[in-house]
Design an enzyme around this catalytic site. Sequence first.
Site, mmCIF file in Angstrom:
data_model
loop_
_atom_site.group_PDB
_atom_site.id
_atom_site.type_symbol
_atom_site.label_atom_id
_atom_site.label_comp_id
_atom_site.label_asym_id
_atom_site.label_seq_id
_atom_site.Cartn_x
_atom_site.Cartn_y
_atom_site.Cartn_z
ATOM 1 N N ASP A 183 30.970 2.875 33.515
ATOM 2 C CA ASP A 183 31.639 3.002 32.230
ATOM 3 C C ASP A 183 33.093 2.604 32.242
ATOM 4 O O ASP A 183 33.689 2.041 31.071
ATOM 5 C CB ASP A 183 31.408 4.368 31.755
ATOM 6 N N ASP A 214 15.476 3.690 33.127
ATOM 7 C CA ASP A 214 15.649 2.871 34.271
ATOM 8 C C ASP A 214 16.865 1.833 33.529
ATOM 9 O O ASP A 214 16.418 1.202 32.395
ATOM 10 C CB ASP A 214 14.747 2.022 34.894
ATOM 11 N N PHE A 254 30.148 7.773 33.286
ATOM 12 C CA PHE A 254 29.496 7.567 34.842
ATOM 13 C C PHE A 254 29.460 6.077 34.914
ATOM 14 O O PHE A 254 29.757 5.378 34.367
ATOM 15 C CB PHE A 254 28.354 8.163 35.098
ATOM 16 N N HIS A 256 23.388 1.276 25.298
ATOM 17 C CA HIS A 256 22.216 0.777 25.493
ATOM 18 C C HIS A 256 21.007 2.088 25.373
ATOM 19 O O HIS A 256 19.884 1.988 24.721
ATOM 20 C CB HIS A 256 21.817 0.082 26.773
ATOM 21 N N ARG A 257 21.530 3.179 26.279
ATOM 22 C CA ARG A 257 20.509 4.464 26.149
ATOM 23 C C ARG A 257 20.575 5.145 24.715
ATOM 24 O O ARG A 257 19.394 5.419 24.348
ATOM 25 C CB ARG A 257 21.286 5.408 27.287
ATOM 26 N N SER A 312 15.240 12.285 36.018
ATOM 27 C CA SER A 312 16.274 11.879 36.668
ATOM 28 C C SER A 312 17.162 12.960 37.254
ATOM 29 O O SER A 312 17.023 14.082 36.992
ATOM 30 C CB SER A 312 17.163 11.283 35.442
#
Length: 203
Positions: A162, A76, A159, A187-188, A8
């Site tokens: 958010d 992703d 970011f 989620h991440r 990324s």
Amino acid sequence: MKKLIVASNNKKKIEEIKSVLNEVDLEVRSLKEEGIDIDVVEDGLTFGANSRKKAVEIKEYLLKNGKNDFIVLADDSGLEVDYLNGEPGVFSARYSGTHGDDDANNKKLLEKLKNVKWEDRKAKFVCVITLINDLGKEIAVRGEVEGIITEKESGKAGFGYDPLFFIEEYNKTFSEMTGEEKNKISHRGKALEKIKSEIDKLI
Ligand code: IMP
């Protein structure tokens, strides 16, 4: 120590990944830190397809450039809004037309939800992470978190969407949380927690 190369160029995303994986016995490096300048075209129809495409293309690139003993991590992710039938989904980063223009993306989302009632503003963030090592062994995990899209931006941290993503239980948007708070429920963060228990299979 084996390198974990994060596929990324999103600085904030990389920070979150590094902070959750800080106890893992790997040297976590970004593409930039590895001197890799490659843009993978994200033309898949699902988060899973795009995540795998990024992981595989970067693994191939690294092998071609003589690197070995690495794991590539490709995330992703995106936002799915119920009222918009899952939009922006895989188009989250380029919803407004310009890739990575967070302000324009948020503005477009607010416009699309203009006059929509609070109870109809439910959404979720989804993150699919693919890990692949230099021998081609793969693992994929998924994390999700549910929230509500607010009527205006609130908070400065984080970011993307958010400032608009509100968690009722915390009475805060993701942008009003500390990094640690967000990582615990995001989620991440959830996908990365799953990775911690699986990554040994690739080392
Ligand atoms: P990707 O880098 O192609 O996975 O695109 C992810 C896009 O989804 C970002 O540009 C954001 O618009 C959105 N997104 C994904 N994760 C988050 C997050 O944790 N907070 C806010 N927006 C996110």
